[in-house]
Enzyme design. Sequence first.
Site, PDB file in Angstrom:
ATOM      1  N   THR A  76       0.912  -1.148   0.000  1.00 37.70           N
ATOM      2  CA  THR A  76       0.000   0.000   0.000  1.00 37.70           C
ATOM      3  C   THR A  76       0.943   1.186   0.000  1.00 37.70           C
ATOM      4  O   THR A  76       2.157   1.004   0.018  1.00 37.70           O
ATOM      5  CB  THR A  76      -0.895  -0.094   1.276  1.00 37.70           C
ATOM      6  OG1 THR A  76      -1.746  -1.219   1.149  1.00 37.70           O
ATOM      7  CG2 THR A  76      -1.726   1.118   1.536  1.00 37.70           C
ATOM      8  N   THR A  97      -4.096   2.250  -2.008  1.00 30.09           N
ATOM      9  CA  THR A  97      -3.615   0.880  -2.204  1.00 30.09           C
ATOM     10  C   THR A  97      -4.180   0.194  -3.438  1.00 30.09           C
ATOM     11  O   THR A  97      -5.276   0.519  -3.898  1.00 30.09           O
ATOM     12  CB  THR A  97      -3.984   0.033  -0.958  1.00 30.09           C
ATOM     13  OG1 THR A  97      -3.413  -1.261  -1.069  1.00 30.09           O
ATOM     14  CG2 THR A  97      -5.477  -0.100  -0.770  1.00 30.09           C
ATOM     15  N   ASN A 107      -3.705  -3.153  -2.913  1.00 25.40           N
ATOM     16  CA  ASN A 107      -3.582  -4.321  -2.051  1.00 25.40           C
ATOM     17  C   ASN A 107      -2.183  -4.914  -2.202  1.00 25.40           C
ATOM     18  O   ASN A 107      -1.250  -4.404  -1.626  1.00 25.40           O
ATOM     19  CB  ASN A 107      -4.695  -5.347  -2.290  1.00 25.40           C
ATOM     20  CG  ASN A 107      -4.799  -6.316  -1.113  1.00 25.40           C
ATOM     21  OD1 ASN A 107      -4.253  -6.055  -0.060  1.00 25.40           O
ATOM     22  ND2 ASN A 107      -5.491  -7.422  -1.284  1.00 25.40           N
ATOM     23  N   ASP A 109      -9.224  -8.716   0.588  1.00 26.72           N
ATOM     24  CA  ASP A 109      -9.352  -8.148   1.938  1.00 26.72           C
ATOM     25  C   ASP A 109     -10.694  -8.501   2.575  1.00 26.72           C
ATOM     26  O   ASP A 109     -10.903  -8.255   3.769  1.00 26.72           O
ATOM     27  CB  ASP A 109      -9.175  -6.619   1.913  1.00 26.72           C
ATOM     28  CG  ASP A 109      -7.707  -6.215   2.094  1.00 26.72           C
ATOM     29  OD1 ASP A 109      -6.866  -7.096   2.355  1.00 26.72           O
ATOM     30  OD2 ASP A 109      -7.409  -5.015   1.963  1.00 26.72           O
ATOM     31  N   SER A 139     -10.427  -2.743   5.885  1.00 26.70           N
ATOM     32  CA  SER A 139      -9.056  -2.295   5.644  1.00 26.70           C
ATOM     33  C   SER A 139      -8.340  -2.069   6.977  1.00 26.70           C
ATOM     34  O   SER A 139      -8.979  -1.951   8.023  1.00 26.70           O
ATOM     35  CB  SER A 139      -9.104  -0.978   4.869  1.00 26.70           C
ATOM     36  OG  SER A 139      -7.824  -0.406   4.785  1.00 26.70           O
ATOM     37  N   SER A 140      -7.021  -2.011   6.903  1.00 30.49           N
ATOM     38  CA  SER A 140      -6.231  -1.617   8.083  1.00 30.49           C
ATOM     39  C   SER A 140      -5.585  -0.249   7.883  1.00 30.49           C
ATOM     40  O   SER A 140      -4.816   0.198   8.739  1.00 30.49           O
ATOM     41  CB  SER A 140      -5.113  -2.629   8.322  1.00 30.49           C
ATOM     42  OG  SER A 140      -5.655  -3.858   8.680  1.00 30.49           O
ATOM     43  N   GLY A 156       1.343  -1.608   4.845  1.00 33.42           N
ATOM     44  CA  GLY A 156       1.723  -2.782   5.634  1.00 33.42           C
ATOM     45  C   GLY A 156       0.580  -3.671   6.076  1.00 33.42           C
ATOM     46  O   GLY A 156       0.720  -4.407   7.051  1.00 33.42           O
ATOM     47  N   GLY A 157      -0.592  -3.632   5.376  1.00 28.66           N
ATOM     48  CA  GLY A 157      -1.691  -4.546   5.710  1.00 28.66           C
ATOM     49  C   GLY A 157      -2.024  -4.476   7.190  1.00 28.66           C
ATOM     50  O   GLY A 157      -2.116  -3.386   7.770  1.00 28.66           O
TER      51      GLY A 157
END
Length: 575
Positions: free
Chosen positions: A387, A405, A407, A429, A458-459, A479-480
């Site tokens: 991202t 992002t 992903n 996701d 999402s994070s 960084g997910g």
Amino acid sequence: MKHKFQVFSLLTLALFQLSISVNAQTFFKQHPQINPYQYTIVKEQAFQKAAVTSAHPLASMVGAAIMKDGGNAFDAAIAVQFTLAVVYPGAGNIGGGGFLLSRNKEGVLMGIDYREAAPSKAFRDMYLDEKGNPIEGMSRSGASASGVPGSVAGMFSTLPFAKLPMKTLLQPAYELAANGFVITEREARGLNAERKNFIKNSAQASAFTRKENWKAGDTLYQPELAATILRIQQKGKAGFYEGETAAMIVEEMKNSKGIISLEDLKKYTPQFRKPIEFDYRGHRVISFAPPSSGGIIIAQMMQMIAPYPLTVMGANSFESVSLMVEAQRRAYADRAEHMGDPDFWKVPTKTLTSNAYAQARMKDYQPGVAGNSKLIQAGIAKESEQTTHFSVIDEAGNMVSVTTTLNDTYGNKTIVGGAGFLLNNEMDDFSIKPGVPNMYGALGGEANAIQPGKRMLSSMTPTLVTKNNQPYITIGTPGGTTIPNQVFEGLVNVIDHKMSLKAAIDAPRFHHQHMPDMVSVEADFPEATINALKEKGYTITKRGAFGRMEGVMILPNGNRVAAGDKRGDDSVAGY
Ligand code: GLY
């Protein structure tokens, strides 16, 4: 494949000439200080008036120049988002989505959610075979993995807060795509690594694949992407979501079982979300609301650790890390159970972000004793770690924090034929099989099950901090699932450990996400802390660097100090 390369060469030439003739080449002529063929990475600098930090030097320089030309932080954000789509194709995008968080000079907060949405033909079990097992790769690779892109619409929703016309803000991206720019060593490696996947997943040849390997210093021309940007300049949002570009996206769908329709594209709409806000040691922290889990998670973690003397404990010591890991364990346990698109799932945001809830969650915390994730029911939805984030503060004090992002790195590795941009693989996701570990061994909840039109959890955690009600920090990172923890650690490094922004960003990171029950640490993490954690029963895994944090902070003298992460080509600019 040879045929694909030959066809692309002819198209390259024709489109290149066409684009040169219809669009005056003005931006880089007027800004000779920005040289797309020779530029350097600047990791940290203080500027008197305005600053930008992003994953690529050209994008940061473009953002700063746009502000110097009379634009504000919103203008810069739009120009940076589009420039990153050209110069940083691994995560910068027009085929993905993101979140823009802002605080304007009057103190008004805004969150624009331009996250991708599930196409109307999407359904809960779409990635499962007849036996109910996940179909290998289907949610990650090729057009079947793509949600409806939101980035272009997101930038048009940002435009009313900017000062310059969209055509002007798109111009640097257009010229970089049409006239090319020199790629870095890191970019060359990325393009070479994905060469086979680009060819396998795309219906047509693209600018990213050529016979020879890429190397640092090569010039990347993207004439098809230039033509797409030109259509957006000429037709506005419809230049992407309707007409020629939309037809090309839908045509690309046929190559690998994609389901995005013309109607899905036409009806895509960004949403305005009320930001998450909480206090931490005299600071106001502002972050993104669902469908991001990030804002809630950092609100939980920071309130959980607030009663403890982090400054005395010391940065990355056993005492501070074990406390923060136990906060991470508890906050992430709530993620899969409670969080999803708030338009489809009732997220108990008020409870989850309340200080009373945070303190109740820490009731069973015993300093120095390793917790056990098996005793907590909720699970975690897997996310990729690629991202990108950029941060802007302008002269007037407008602050903008954007995480965007595709992903995975280079998204689904599918370049839309004729349109020259990569599509996201954001459908991964979603929890592709709620309540059961997915093919990557991670768990997801009903809250994040696939439904048509729904946004996947999402994070991404674009974040702002104010002090005494004055603008202070804009920060974020890719960084997910590690994103909220990185932002948490970055803020604790500045606020509790009194580090400079650059030191806070570069400090070694650790990550616990409840399941799997282990702490992953970067290679340069202090050995003494690792040994102390192991002695207490924590499982520690050393891993490669994660995240590329970008921040801007206002110093007491009013200077904007911008810092780019040591972990990438990240670079700052300003004036
Ligand atoms: N795809 C990464 C995220 O949204 O968290």
